[in-house]
Design an enzyme around this catalytic site. Structure first.
Site, PDB file in Angstrom:
ATOM      1  CG  ASP A  84      39.870  48.490  34.776  1.00 38.37           C
ATOM      2  OD1 ASP A  84      39.062  47.971  35.666  1.00 38.37           O
ATOM      3  OD2 ASP A  84      40.601  47.239  34.351  1.00 38.37           O
ATOM      4  CD  GLU A 146      37.812  43.030  36.955  1.00 41.26           C
ATOM      5  OE1 GLU A 146      37.405  42.077  37.447  1.00 41.26           O
ATOM      6  OE2 GLU A 146      37.739  43.532  35.974  1.00 41.26           O
TER       7      GLU A 146
HETATM    8 ZN   LIG Z   1      33.790  44.195  35.976  1.00 39.09          ZN
END
Ligand SMILES: [Zn+2]
Length: 390
Positions: A84, A146
């Protein structure tokens, strides 16, 4: 096999929107990125498993496995990264963030540096290796979310931590470190403290409960906690060698002639390795508990956003030293958080190591300097060779 070259890989990954946002309107599935990686890695002979991530909005993890033909299933190398990106800073990009744009020996695009480029470099490196001669397992992991909750990495560790057939000995998380091995970073916790008192006319203090006065007690206690953290914990590898506690934002009351009915404080804590977030939470509650006893129901402690654990690898670990030798750079400690504390729970020696500079991460006009790409590709080849081919 018809695999795209490095630039085409970069370009296709950047084109695939995989923005993670806390708010539902800004959040985007990462499935397109996962599918691209899955198709390329399948072409390279990997066995790919995708897994929907719980507590996410249509997000997936990908684990690609390449086992050697000699029957060895233990050990090996895990190359990990997040699929992401952060959201775009609207109006601040000079070109389309989803279009790879080449200018001044730079490749611009959202995720070029943090960290889709890492996967493109891995795909390029893998094409140049004799993968049929693998002697140890090689794994590629792409996580979801993340940039917001780290739920992808957390779910992955939950799923694989105790599986006997998945025991990589070494792991690299390819975040942009300028190709220096990073073996340690602090964690991060952001908390809000809200005092709910009772407003009333300032002329008679007995008619209300002043939230600012209660917050004064909270600040006194938090200042004691801040000092206790400094006194009790030290890690001299960091330039600021102790856990920090910052009082960052406060707001309360509305007028000089009213008793303040509500006051809110936002704080930021950065633990060194060895202090789990859970322990910090307990400490905060311990320090504030006398105030909670004095004013029942008035003190509310809440998370501002999900926290990140600290990561404490070892400078003298063989993996740290091997990576430093191959990169020709000294091992480092850094001030940003990564998935390393979670990945290391799998039992592998873990490092953060990847191309590009953290300075460009989370910035408009994110780019990667093309001059770093050949060295990055060759280091990843050598790391794979070192773990899985000799
Ligand atoms: Zn990163």
């Amino acid at each position: 096999m018809g695999l795209p070259d490095l630039k085409a890989c970069f370009s296709q990954l950047i084109k695939a929107n995989s923005i993670s946002a806390i708010t539902e309107t800004g959040d985007h599935s990462n499935l397109e990125v996962i599918e691209l990686l899955q198709s390329w890695l399948t072409d390279l002979g990997f066995h790919c498993q995708t897994q929907a991530v719980k507590d996410s909005r249509g997000k997936y993890n990908l684990l690609a496995t390449l086992l050697p033909s000699n029957g060895v299933t233990q050990g090996g190398l895990l190359l990990a990264g997040h699929s992401d990106t952060v959201p775009i800073d609207e109006g601040h990009w000079h070109q389309d963030p989803f279009q790879l744009t080449e200018r001044d020996n730079r490749w611009y695009g959202l995720g070029s540096c943090d960290m889709k480029g890492f996967f493109a470099i891995c795909i390029a490196a893998l094409q140049e290796l004799p993968l049929k001669q693998l002697t140890k397992p090689l794994y590629i992991f792409a996580s979801a979310d993340e940039e917001t909750t780290m739920n992808g990495a957390k779910a992955f560790v939950e799923q694989f931590a105790n599986q006997r057939h998945f025991t990589p000995e070494f792991a690299i998380i390819g975040e942009p470190t300028g190709m220096a091995p990073v073996y340690m970073h602090k964690g991060h916790l952001a908390k809000g403290i809200r005092i709910t008192g009772r407003s009333g006319h300032s002329s008679d203090p007995s008619k209300g409960l002043n939230a600012i006065e209660i917050m004064h007690d909270v600040i006194t206690q938090l200042t004691k906690l801040k000092q206790a953290l400094i006194n009790q914990y030290q890690q001299t590898s960091f330039s600021v060698p102790y856990p920090t506690l910052n009082l960052g934002h406060i707001h309360g009351g509305d007028a000089a002639n009213r008793i303040c009915g509500c006051c809110e404080l936002h704080i930021d804590l950065r633990p060194i390795p060895g202090i789990p977030l859970e322990e910090l939470e307990i400490l905060i509650r311990q320090y504030l508990s006398p105030i909670q006893q004095n004013y029942p129901g008035a003190v509310d402690i809440f998370n501002l956003y999900p926290g990140n654990e600290a990561f404490g690898g070892k400078l003298d670990a063989p993996w740290t030293q091997t990576a430093a030798r191959l990169c020709q750079q000294a091992p480092q400690v850094v001030n940003y958080a990564t998935e390393a504390p979670y990945i290391s729970l799998l039992g592998c020696q873990t490092l953060v190591l990847g191309p590009g500079s953290i300075e460009q991460a989370h910035q408009p006009n994110e780019f990667i300097d093309t001059s770093v790409l050949p060295q990055a590709q060759s280091v990843f080849k050598e790391l794979i060779y070192n773990c899985c081919l000799n």
